[in-house]
Structure formats: C-alpha cells, structure tokens
Design a protein around this motif. Structure first.
Motif, mmCIF file in Angstrom:
data_model
loop_
_atom_site.group_PDB
_atom_site.id
_atom_site.type_symbol
_atom_site.label_atom_id
_atom_site.label_comp_id
_atom_site.label_asym_id
_atom_site.label_seq_id
_atom_site.Cartn_x
_atom_site.Cartn_y
_atom_site.Cartn_z
ATOM 1 N N PHE A 237 0.865 -1.188 0.000
ATOM 2 C CA PHE A 237 0.000 0.000 0.000
ATOM 3 C C PHE A 237 0.895 1.229 0.000
ATOM 4 N N MET A 238 0.615 2.138 -0.914
ATOM 5 C CA MET A 238 1.516 3.265 -1.135
ATOM 6 C C MET A 238 0.766 4.597 -1.161
ATOM 7 N N VAL A 239 1.543 5.661 -0.972
ATOM 8 C CA VAL A 239 1.060 7.016 -1.237
ATOM 9 C C VAL A 239 2.084 7.647 -2.191
ATOM 10 N N PRO A 240 1.709 8.704 -2.917
ATOM 11 C CA PRO A 240 2.619 9.254 -3.930
ATOM 12 C C PRO A 240 4.048 9.557 -3.467
ATOM 13 N N PRO A 241 4.279 10.100 -2.248
ATOM 14 C CA PRO A 241 5.677 10.333 -1.852
ATOM 15 C C PRO A 241 6.517 9.054 -1.829
ATOM 16 N N LEU A 242 5.913 7.928 -1.446
ATOM 17 C CA LEU A 242 6.627 6.645 -1.457
ATOM 18 C C LEU A 242 6.883 6.190 -2.886
ATOM 19 N N MET A 243 5.931 6.479 -3.772
ATOM 20 C CA MET A 243 6.097 6.120 -5.183
ATOM 21 C C MET A 243 7.258 6.921 -5.794
ATOM 22 N N VAL A 244 7.332 8.200 -5.442
ATOM 23 C CA VAL A 244 8.435 9.042 -5.938
ATOM 24 C C VAL A 244 9.770 8.496 -5.421
ATOM 25 N N PHE A 245 9.793 8.029 -4.173
ATOM 26 C CA PHE A 245 10.993 7.414 -3.585
ATOM 27 C C PHE A 245 11.422 6.197 -4.417
ATOM 28 N N LEU A 246 10.464 5.311 -4.738
ATOM 29 C CA LEU A 246 10.784 4.116 -5.539
ATOM 30 C C LEU A 246 11.257 4.488 -6.942
ATOM 31 N N ALA A 247 10.710 5.568 -7.469
ATOM 32 C CA ALA A 247 11.055 5.981 -8.834
ATOM 33 C C ALA A 247 12.438 6.606 -8.921
ATOM 34 N N LYS A 248 12.843 7.314 -7.855
ATOM 35 C CA LYS A 248 14.008 8.194 -8.005
ATOM 36 C C LYS A 248 15.183 7.927 -7.065
ATOM 37 N N HIS A 249 14.971 7.254 -5.922
ATOM 38 C CA HIS A 249 16.048 7.178 -4.927
ATOM 39 C C HIS A 249 17.118 6.161 -5.328
ATOM 40 N N PRO A 250 18.407 6.531 -5.228
ATOM 41 C CA PRO A 250 19.476 5.607 -5.622
ATOM 42 C C PRO A 250 19.549 4.328 -4.784
ATOM 43 N N LEU A 251 19.085 4.394 -3.542
ATOM 44 C CA LEU A 251 19.146 3.234 -2.634
ATOM 45 C C LEU A 251 18.325 2.043 -3.142
ATOM 46 N N VAL A 252 17.277 2.349 -3.916
ATOM 47 C CA VAL A 252 16.356 1.310 -4.403
ATOM 48 C C VAL A 252 17.092 0.210 -5.181
ATOM 49 N N ASP A 253 18.125 0.596 -5.916
ATOM 50 C CA ASP A 253 18.860 -0.371 -6.749
ATOM 51 C C ASP A 253 19.641 -1.397 -5.933
ATOM 52 N N LYS A 254 19.828 -1.150 -4.659
ATOM 53 C CA LYS A 254 20.644 -2.056 -3.831
ATOM 54 C C LYS A 254 19.841 -3.210 -3.228
ATOM 55 N N TYR A 255 18.532 -3.239 -3.468
ATOM 56 C CA TYR A 255 17.672 -4.273 -2.871
ATOM 57 C C TYR A 255 16.982 -5.101 -3.960
ATOM 58 N N ASP A 256 16.666 -6.348 -3.591
ATOM 59 C CA ASP A 256 15.935 -7.229 -4.502
ATOM 60 C C ASP A 256 14.436 -7.031 -4.271
ATOM 61 N N LEU A 257 13.797 -6.334 -5.190
ATOM 62 C CA LEU A 257 12.365 -6.043 -5.074
ATOM 63 C C LEU A 257 11.552 -6.862 -6.086
ATOM 64 N N SER A 258 12.154 -7.956 -6.563
ATOM 65 C CA SER A 258 11.541 -8.725 -7.657
ATOM 66 C C SER A 258 10.236 -9.418 -7.275
ATOM 67 N N SER A 259 9.978 -9.576 -5.975
ATOM 68 C CA SER A 259 8.726 -10.231 -5.552
ATOM 69 C C SER A 259 7.513 -9.340 -5.752
ATOM 70 N N LEU A 260 7.737 -8.007 -5.813
ATOM 71 C CA LEU A 260 6.629 -7.053 -5.897
ATOM 72 C C LEU A 260 5.852 -7.214 -7.204
ATOM 73 N N MET A 261 4.562 -7.461 -7.060
ATOM 74 C CA MET A 261 3.695 -7.631 -8.216
ATOM 75 C C MET A 261 2.685 -6.495 -8.357
ATOM 76 N N ILE A 262 2.218 -5.975 -7.198
ATOM 77 C CA ILE A 262 1.151 -4.958 -7.213
ATOM 78 C C ILE A 262 1.489 -3.828 -6.235
ATOM 79 N N LEU A 263 1.376 -2.610 -6.706
ATOM 80 C CA LEU A 263 1.417 -1.440 -5.829
ATOM 81 C C LEU A 263 0.053 -0.767 -5.888
ATOM 82 N N VAL A 264 -0.543 -0.539 -4.717
ATOM 83 C CA VAL A 264 -1.839 0.144 -4.654
ATOM 84 C C VAL A 264 -1.604 1.525 -4.065
ATOM 85 N N CYS A 265 -1.843 2.550 -4.866
ATOM 86 C CA CYS A 265 -1.539 3.912 -4.442
ATOM 87 C C CYS A 265 -2.821 4.713 -4.278
ATOM 88 N N GLY A 266 -2.929 5.402 -3.148
ATOM 89 C CA GLY A 266 -4.105 6.229 -2.892
ATOM 90 C C GLY A 266 -3.724 7.486 -2.150
#
Length: 542
Positions: free
Chosen positions: A283-312
């Motif tokens: 479950f997400m809100v736009p600031p978290l989505m922007v974090f996933l889209a832009k933050h360099p730290l994201v590339d250091k983790y295995d997020l391959s299990s993620l299938m669905i993001l629900v943003c509201g």
C-alpha cells in the motif's frame, strides 16, 4: 460492470457477496474470521521480526474485550488510539469493535491544540497511547474530564494515573474466558470509527463511519472485481491512525492475508522488508512512489517479488508510474480514489479500467454523478464537474456538526469538492479540488497537473504548486521545489521546463521557491495552507 442509468447517473452494479450479512456486528465478523484462520501468520512486525498468528490475535482480542468491559467501556462509548503502527493497536481496535465501542484514531504528530480539538470531537472514555504520545495525551486528558483512563502500549509510566497494556492483559483481577459474547449491534446506526478528515483547509472534522459502512466495504472487497488480497503477503507503512491505513488494516485482516507493517517510513527498513518477506503487494502514497522511482538506494535491494502497488490518498502522475515500472519491473500499479467520508475507495483501477491518468471505475454498490458546480445540473460523459457519490459506504456524518454534514451530503449524495469526469468507458479522471484550483485570468489551473510535470524533471525530488495572489491576473501559479541531493538547479531552469510542457495559463508566473521538504499530512496530501502561510510571510517581508 458499470452502467449509465437515467439522468446520467453511473452505477457500479450490485454487491453480490453476502458474507458479512449474518454477523452480529463488525467485531463479531473479525473474531469469526481470525478463528477460522487458525495458526496462520497474519501480522508481522518488520522492525522486530515478530510474527503473530490468527489464534494469537483471536485470544488477545477476546482478552482485551474483557479488559475494556472491566474499564467500563460499553456500546456507544469511544476508545481513543494514539500510536504508531503496532500489533497492540490492531488488538485494541478490534476489541473495541467486539464490545461495540467506536474507535477514534489520533494522529501521532498532533500538537496539544490539535489533540484537544480531536478528542473534543469524539470524547473518548479511554485513550491508548504509545511512548511517543503518552506525555502529551496525558496532559490534554487532564483538562478533559470525559477521559477516564489513559493506557500505554509502551513502558510503564512514572505517572501512576497511566495504566499499562501488558499489566491489564496479565491482570488476575480481570476475569475472562476463551470466548466473548459479542453484543448484537445496530449495524446501520452504531459508529465503528471516528476518523479525522485530512484538514488540508483547516482543523479536521470527525468523520463517523458506521459498522454497516465498513461491512459493506468488506463485502465489496470480497467481489471478484476487487484487487485480490487474500492469502497474499502485503506491506504497509501507511499510518493506521489515518483512515486509509486503518481501513486497509481492517480489510486485510479478514482476507486471510499476511500483513507486514512498519511503524514509520525508514528507507532501509522499507526496502529491506520487501526483500526479506518477499512482499507481493504494498500500500503506497505518492511520496513513497516518488521514492521508488528516483532514490538511488532502491537499486541495492531485490524487489523482484513485488507484483502490485496500490496507491491512494493523492494523485499519482503517469510519469512517476512509468519510472517505477521501467526501474523495478512491477507489472501492476493501481490507483484508487476515496475519502475518509466514503470509508475507503469509491473508484479503483482494475485490469479493464486502467487508462493512463484515470483512477479507475466505480466499485460495486456505488452510484456516481458529475454535476455543474454553479447550477447543480447533472453532466454527461467527458464533461467536467464536481464528483458526487451515493452508496452504503458513505459516512453517517460529521460528529457534532450537522451544518457541515448537510453541506456535503445532499439527498444522500456525498459532494466531494473534487473536479473530475467519466469517459465513455465509465473510467473516472480527477482534475483537481474546487478549493485548490488556481484562478488565472478566468482560467482554472489544477496544481496537480503542474506538479506532475515538475516531478518528471530528473533534478526535482518533490514539488507542490499553489496560487500566488496577483492584482491583475487573480492568481499566478508558483512552485515549491525540493531538489535532488547534490544537484545544481536554477529557478529559470524550472520555469522553462514547465513552460515547454504546459499551456500558457499553467506556466510558473509566480516563480519558484526552493525548500527542504513539502509539508504533507500522513496520507501524503500536500498541505497547501501551510505553503500559503510560508508565501504570506515571504511577501510581508518584501
């Protein structure tokens, strides 16, 4: 499947699921669900790694129901909850429902003035607190005689008037059984939640959601058209004291899902939880989505299990959505649209209704219409106006405020204050809030549209747009911008970037102010009134 009825009213179709109909109350329904899940792990604390089974939750809720009864809490009373996400929050929430009490979640970031305002709306008999909020709540409670007891989830307090959660749960004086006789509720009238509205324009109002509102929402979630959450590992960092967070907690609890929670957003913990628990849906809100889209730290983790993001909770730009899909490869990103006043989402994207920029189609059981804000006339497809909704999920009203209730609920229709339209396929699009539209020389300029353009700039981390008063034009669009770390970015560069991508009325004629962060409420909505105050102070110094 949505249909167009006479008078340009769109209907999401009937709710065919009747699973909640035979329960005595919302609390009874939750207990029976937990009972049926046995020893399945249903909640995980991602900070401590502690896992909680459905049996543990059932036993704890029953015990807490007896504790609440011992404290004099009964049908119609209110229980306050002021805590970060914590398994004890969930136990107390559900136990309150079991004794047919209403729950008033309190924002943990509230100041003394705001806490005083909030509890005077809901008048809780007891308030549960965490270490973070204990001192402030106790201080305010002393000035409000309707609060009889304060109970801490945390360490024992030096204040002997504050009771301790563990002490009560282990008390030999409180007699309990393995079973609690749940009283029968008047589901349509008994209030289950009193949530504070977002307060983007002033002090919050107390939104009363009945047991029926929530049970109807649960039935809609059991429909085949809903986003599938059953037997899935979900992650949430959305605060449970907020309507979006609290209602997703309730919903996931009855769907046999495993809910992994974080008490607050912390970059490494958030990404680490996705990797460790192989999170399928978050479950997400736009600031978290922007974090996933832009933050360099994201590339250091295995997020391959993620299938669905629900943003509201606030608009998500297509640019941010596309960046996430490209970067992480998440196949499904779904937006929804709802208000505290509508229990949860009214509109949600699914496999059929997911056009770029849309917030999806109507949920089952909901009626919608678009009206001309000036004349009240109902409009047809592709005509912009105020969105109005009707259905079993619409709130009972604002507590102690019949005037405000009557101003937003007219003939059973909830008037949202949001401008939008539906297209020929009955997909809905939100343009902006009536009150947040910038009026430039007679043009109505939606801030969210300019913000989406700004967030597409690689050097911009976050942005918000408001109207700057102007004698000649009325208002000029101006931006507050947060730069990405260690980059050079000028005001002219930002203004040109928008001018190249937006029509003349939407250009940043009011200028750009660079700031460290954009003020938002816990659900991710931009607090434009705070930005207007910053602007006023700046202008008064000139």
């Amino acid at each position: 499947m949505a249909t167009l009825l006479a008078g340009n009213i769109v209907y999401g179709g009937p709710i065919t699921c009747t699973e909640t109909h035979s329960c005595k109350s919302l609390g009874h329904f939750v207990l029976e669900k937990y009972k049926s899940f046995g020893n399945q792990t249903v909640i995980i604390d991602a900070v401590t790694g502690q896992e909680y089974t459905a049996k543990y939750m059932y036993d704890s809720i029953v015990r807490m129901a007896y504790v609440l009864q011992h404290l004099g809490v009964k049908n119609g009373d209110v229980v306050g909850l002021s805590s970060e996400n914590n398994v004890r929050f969930a136990i107390t929430l559900f136990a309150s429902f079991v004794v047919n009490a209403a729950v008033a979640p309190l924002n943990v970031t509230y100041t003394e003035r705001e806490v005083h305002h909030a509890i005077n709306l809901s008048k809780p008999k007891v308030i549960f607190v965490s270490n973070l909020t204990a001192d402030l709540i106790a201080k305010v409670a002393k000035k409000n005689s309707f609060v009889k007891t304060v109970i801490t989830f945390g360490t024992r307090s030096s204040d002997d008037k504050i009771l301790n959660f563990d002490d009560l749960m282990n008390s030999k004086e409180i007699i309990s059984d393995e079973y609690f006789e749940t009283p029968v509720a008047n589901k349509e009238d008994d209030v289950a939640l009193i949530v504070c509205s977002s307060g983007t324009t002033g002090l919050p109002k107390g939104v009363q959601l009945t047991q029926y509102n929530i049970l109807t929402t649960l039935d809609a979630q059991f429909e085949s058209t809903a986003i599938p959450m059953g037997e899935t590992t979900l992650l949430t960092v959305i605060p449970w004291f907020h309507a979006f967070g609290c209602l997703t907690l309730i919903t996931t609890s009855v769907l046999r899902a495993t809910l992994v929670y974080l008490p607050k957003f912390e970059e490494n913990l958030f990404l680490g939880a996705i990797e460790k628990y192989r999170i399928v849906m978050a479950f997400m809100v736009p600031p978290l989505m922007v974090f996933l889209a832009k933050h360099p730290l994201v590339d250091k983790y295995d997020l391959s299990s993620l299938m669905i993001l629900v943003c509201g909770a606030a608009p998500l730009s297509k640019e941010t959505e596309d960046q996430i899909k490209k970067r992480i490869g998440i196949p499904v990103i779904r937006q929804g649209y709802g208000l505290s006043e509508s229990t949860l989402s009214l509109l949600v994207q699914n496999d059929i209704a997911c056009k770029p920029g849309s917030v999806g189609g109507l949920k089952t059981g909901v009626y919608a219409k678009v009206i001309d804000p000036e004349t009240g006339r109902t409009l047809g497809p592709n005509q912009r106006g105020e969105l109005c909704f009707k259905g079993g999920c619409i709130m009972k009203g604002y507590i102690g405020d019949p005037k405000s209730t009557q101003s937003v609920i007219k003939d059973g229709w909830l008037h949202t204050g949001d401008i939008g339209y539906f297209d020929d396929d009955f997909e809905f699009f939100i343009v902006d809030r009536i009150k947040e539209l910038i009026k430039y020389k007679g043009f109505q300029v939606p801030p969210a549209e300019i913000e989406a353009v700004l967030l597409a700039h690689p050097k911009i981390k976050d942005a918000a747009v408001i109207g700057k008063p102007d004698e000649e034009a009325g208002e000029l669009a101006m931006a507050f911008v947060v730069k990405q770390p260690n980059v050079e970015l000028s005001e002219d560069e930002v203004i040109t970037f928008v001018a190249d991508r937006a029509s003349p009325a939407k250009r940043l004629r009011g200028g750009v102010i660079f700031v460290d962060d954009i003020p938002k409420n816990p659900s991710g909505k931009i607090l434009r009134r705070v930005l207007r105050d910053i602007l006023k102070k700046r202008l008064s110094k000139l």
